[in-house]
Enzyme design. Structure first.
Site, PDB file in Angstrom:
ATOM      1  N   GLY A  72     -39.483 -12.240  37.041  1.00 56.62           N
ATOM      2  CA  GLY A  72     -38.942 -12.406  38.388  1.00 56.62           C
ATOM      3  C   GLY A  72     -38.839 -13.871  38.800  1.00 56.62           C
ATOM      4  O   GLY A  72     -37.992 -14.230  39.629  1.00 56.62           O
ATOM      5  N   ALA A 130     -42.888 -11.168  38.797  1.00 54.87           N
ATOM      6  CA  ALA A 130     -43.334 -10.228  39.820  1.00 54.87           C
ATOM      7  C   ALA A 130     -44.855 -10.106  39.729  1.00 54.87           C
ATOM      8  O   ALA A 130     -45.440 -10.403  38.685  1.00 54.87           O
ATOM      9  CB  ALA A 130     -42.683  -8.874  39.581  1.00 54.87           C
ATOM     10  N   GLU A 187     -35.693 -14.958  37.504  1.00 55.85           N
ATOM     11  CA  GLU A 187     -34.630 -14.280  38.264  1.00 55.85           C
ATOM     12  C   GLU A 187     -34.375 -14.993  39.598  1.00 55.85           C
ATOM     13  O   GLU A 187     -33.233 -15.119  40.034  1.00 55.85           O
ATOM     14  CB  GLU A 187     -35.006 -12.814  38.481  1.00 55.85           C
ATOM     15  N   GLU A 243     -40.198  -9.029  30.512  1.00 60.61           N
ATOM     16  CA  GLU A 243     -40.500  -7.712  31.083  1.00 60.61           C
ATOM     17  C   GLU A 243     -40.642  -6.633  30.011  1.00 60.61           C
ATOM     18  O   GLU A 243     -41.410  -5.682  30.177  1.00 60.61           O
ATOM     19  CB  GLU A 243     -39.402  -7.301  32.077  1.00 60.61           C
TER      20      GLU A 243
END
Ligand code: 3H9
Length: 733
Positions: A134, A95, A137, A157
């Site tokens: 992310g 992210a 992910e 994270e």
């Protein structure tokens, strides 16, 4: 725990170059004009390239373009499969961390991952470089994954106070089993492509070097097999043994109770993984979202993200705008004591040759033995092979004559902390060093300008303050003297880069950034000790704040004699108005220097590493209180911490005000990487902002009523607090 793929996937053949003959650039929707996710069709495969330098972080623009590309592909009859890949060196690093704390923008990452997973056409991710957070992910939401050599896969994270919040806590256990998934999420470590394959996180390894070649070859293979979408949400094998999976979750919960002391997100990660086992997929996603938002809102997330960027800011210094590093291929070290040997190991580990100079054969033999001891231990622990040990030691040579340093590009002096001794060494270095060689002193306190005066070329001289053990500690204070040339400074930063250390630029003053500030809050601690708190109370309070050890444990570890020598050196110039607590001197006079002598503030019977409180020390403290005419009073943990931290913040403000540190975040990095300040509090400056500067200033003014000479509010702290600004506002400046 490798999960067998729902159907066997044959090995990926070499790329059939030239097959992409019918390449056609598709027109994009309006959003594609940002270029954050570009699409190109190779026959019946739509390739979506995430292109958002420097690391393809999933910004709002990337998410939007990616989402549009997936949506378009659903209705484009020419497309049979979608291949996701990254431009540049990475797939996707996660992210966009810079967006945290700002209002969220659509599409949200969890929704994008669900959209990818729901695709009616197979989605394949080709992973190279970083596939983190992310980014991984997204890959787990894709239907198939192929990894290239050198790929780094991880869910880091936790290092930012978060949990994987785009389905990672639900999909990773379905691919790898709970234990391996928890390990990935709780340690934040990266897996290599091989390890990811073994863990079930990817389906195949590519032999190609180019992600496009690898991805196309693999996708063609899948199409030849008529492979359709294979959704991770439906993968059941890895979680089929529910009891074993829940046992892994329980074990992780127990483990983090001790290993993740004080941290907020690890327990939420464990909760989310438990939900992956106990709840249906969509409900598990909702649980994950709720836990993710708790983490996102936590002050720890803000502090850890601050630390992430602060560490990357330190290398942005004015000198690097105007100069480049000098040649750096051979390093000389003067002194084979603990510091000299530790620095030698750090340099050897970085692949550079080292010449160590000592005054005689015996001292040199001891220096070499110290270096060898470090490697022996590493071999014993299985961290390096004996061949590697031999290879590193082969780069090491010793000499007892300064002339041996004539070829060195950088010479680091690590001798006794005494100005006359250091100046004598620098006079020698001036004689033997080749023109343009950089001369560095590893002093922790002394005036670098004065040391440089012993040479004819003070432009070549700087301080490189390593922290002990020098081969392990990440911090390197790069001390810039009055005459230090920009390319000398740049060379110091280049050394840090090669040694994988975190360099922080510091100006010249007694103790530079870290030790100068430490001396002041240690003084605050000593005053509390004389006023009624025991050293054990103070250490306990500082540990409760999140430090791994308190100031007296640290003093015992470092050796009380070092601080004693500094106090004696400063005695003549000490401000007579400042209170001087003599308790540490009383211990040193008895030869109680800490761990190495078996006792200091604590007792270390039979070489114990963990100290026990010493009633004799408490008796000495009582005597000193009587001698100083102090009536002891009780201190709560809050009392202790507010004084300890206020002294730290106030002196840090002075350091900034005087330009010794470039920016508040540099001071944070010094304390995070060199002094054990808890990372989840972001460093003293970030912490002060989170407490609120007017409150800290009010505390200092309150303490000043008892001792105005010590508790003088820093002009910068006053200016910021009274104008409603924060230290953080100076970072952005
Ligand atoms: C996440 O994914 C949450 C999700 O689960 C859920 C969401 C709902 N964003 O380190 P470098 C910048 S959390 C923005 O020097 P390297 C960095 O600041 C994220 N910027 O390079 C620097 O900028 P500058 C989970 C980022 O080659 C530049 O890129 N992911 C991001 O030594 C170069 O960085 C992570 O925690 C980012 N995500 O190492 C991975 N990442 O040049 C964090 C980097 O202006 N990143 N930047 O100073 C890394 O570990 C390393 O940067 C990486 C590259 C290994 C990728």
């Amino acid at each position: 725990m490798a999960r067998p793929a729902p159907f066997a996937l044959p090995p990926v053949p070499r790329p059939a170059r030239g097959q992409e003959a019918t390449t056609e650039t598709l027109s994009m929707t309006d959003s594609a004009s940002t270029g954050a996710a570009q699409t190109r069709r190779y026959e019946d495969i739509l390739v979506v390239v995430i292109d958002h330098p420097p690391v393809n972080a999933l910004s709002a623009a990337v998410r939007r373009d990616l989402s549009n590309a997936i949506a378009e592909a659903q209705t484009d009859t020419r497309v049979r499969a979608i291949l996701l890949m990254g431009a540049g060196k990475n797939f996707i690093a996660g992210a966009d961390i810079r967006e945290f704390g700002k209002p969220p923008q659509q599409p949200l990452l969890p929704d994008l991952c669900n959209q990818i997973e729901a695709s009616a056409k197979p989605v394949i991710a080709a992973l190279h470089g970083a596939a983190l957070g992310g980014g991984l992910e997204i890959a787990m939401a894709a239907h198939y994954r192929v990894a290239l050599a050198g790929a780094k896969l991880g869910l880091p994270e936790v290092n930012l106070g978060l949990l994987p919040g785009a389905g990672g806590t639900q999909r990773a256990p379905r691919l790898m089993g709970a234990q391996a998934a928890l390990d990935l999420m709780l340690t934040g470590k990266h897996l290599s492509a091989d390890a990811a394959l073994a863990a079930g996180l990817v389906d195949a390894l590519a032999s190609e070097e180019d992600p496009l070649d690898a991805g196309l070859a693999y996708t063609r293979q899948l199409l030849a097999l008529n492979a359709g979408p294979r959704r991770t949400r439906d993968a059941a094998d890895a979680l089929s043994d529910r009891q074993a999976q829940l046992a892994a979750v329980d074990a992780a919960a127990e483990r983090i109770a001790t290993t993740a002391r004080g941290l907020f997100s690890p327990a939420r990660i464990v909760q989310a993984v438990r939900a992956a086992i106990e709840q249906p997929f969509d409900e598990g996603l909702r649980t994950e979202r709720a836990l993710f938002l708790q983490c996102l809102d936590s002050p720890q997330r803000a502090a850890l993200v601050h630390a992430f960027f602060a560490e990357r800011e330190t290398a942005k210094i004015p000198e690097l705008k105007e100069a480049r590093a000098r040649r750096l291929e051979r390093v000389g070290i003067v002194g084979g004591g603990t510091m000299g040997a530790g620095i030698a190991v750090a340099v050897l580990d970085a692949g550079l040759p080292v010449v160590m100079v000592e005054q005689d054969d015996a001292a040199l033999a001891r220096g070499r033995a110290r270096v060898e001891q470090v490697y022996d231990l590493l071999v014993k622990k299985g961290r390096i092979s004996s061949d590697e040990r031999a290879a590193r030691l082969a780069r090491f040579t010793g000499a007892t004559n300064y002339d041996a340093l004539g070829e060195a590009d950088l010479i680091i002096e690590a001798v006794f902390e005494d100005m006359a001794v250091k100046q004598a060494v620098f006079a020698q270095l001036d004689r033997v060093a080749k023109p343009g060689a950089v001369l560095a002193t590893n002093t922790s306190y002394l005036d670098v300008n004065q040391i440089a005066e012993a040479t004819r070329g003070p432009a070549d001289v700087l301080g490189l303050h390593f922290f002990s053990p020098a081969n392990i500690m990440k911090l390197l204070e790069v001390v810039v003297g009055r005459h230090t040339a920009p390319d000398t400074v740049a060379t110091g930063f280049e050394l840090a880069r090669r040694l994988r250390k975190t360099p922080v630029r510091a100006g010249v003053c007694d103790g530079f950034i870290g030790n100068r500030i430490l001396a002041v809050h240690r003084q605050a601690a000593d005053m509390m000790m004389e006023d009624g708190a025991s050293p054990y109370d103070i250490d306990a309070a500082v540990r409760a704040f999140g430090y791994p050890m308190g100031p007296y444990q640290m003093a015992d570890l470092a050796g009380g004699d070092i601080g004693w020598a500094t106090r004696k050196r400063r005695a003549a110039t000490r401000d007579p108005a400042l209170r001087y607590v003599q308790i540490p001197d009383r211990l040193c006079e008895r030869g109680w220097f800490g761990q190495k002598t078996g006792r200091g503030f604590y007792l270390y019977p039979d070489g114990a590493r963990q100290g026990t409180p010493d009633p004799d020390v408490l008796a000495i403290i009582d005597d000193e209180r009587r001698r100083a005419g102090v009536a002891p009073r009780p201190f709560t943990q809050d009392d202790i911490l507010s004084r300890y931290l206020a002294a730290m913040v106030n002196e840090a403000a002075n350091v900034l005000h005087q330009g010794i540190a470039l920016r508040p975040s540099d001071i944070d990095v010094v304390f995070l990487s060199g002094y054990g300040f808890p990372r989840y509090r972001g460093g003293p400056m970030h912490y002060a902002d989170s407490v609120d500067l007017p409150r800290i200033l009010a505390d200092i003014r309150g303490f000043a009523a008892e001792d105005p000479a010590f508790w003088k509010p820093s002009p910068l702290l006053v200016a910021l607090a009274e104008s409603g600004r924060s230290f953080g506002s100076l970072n952005a400046a």
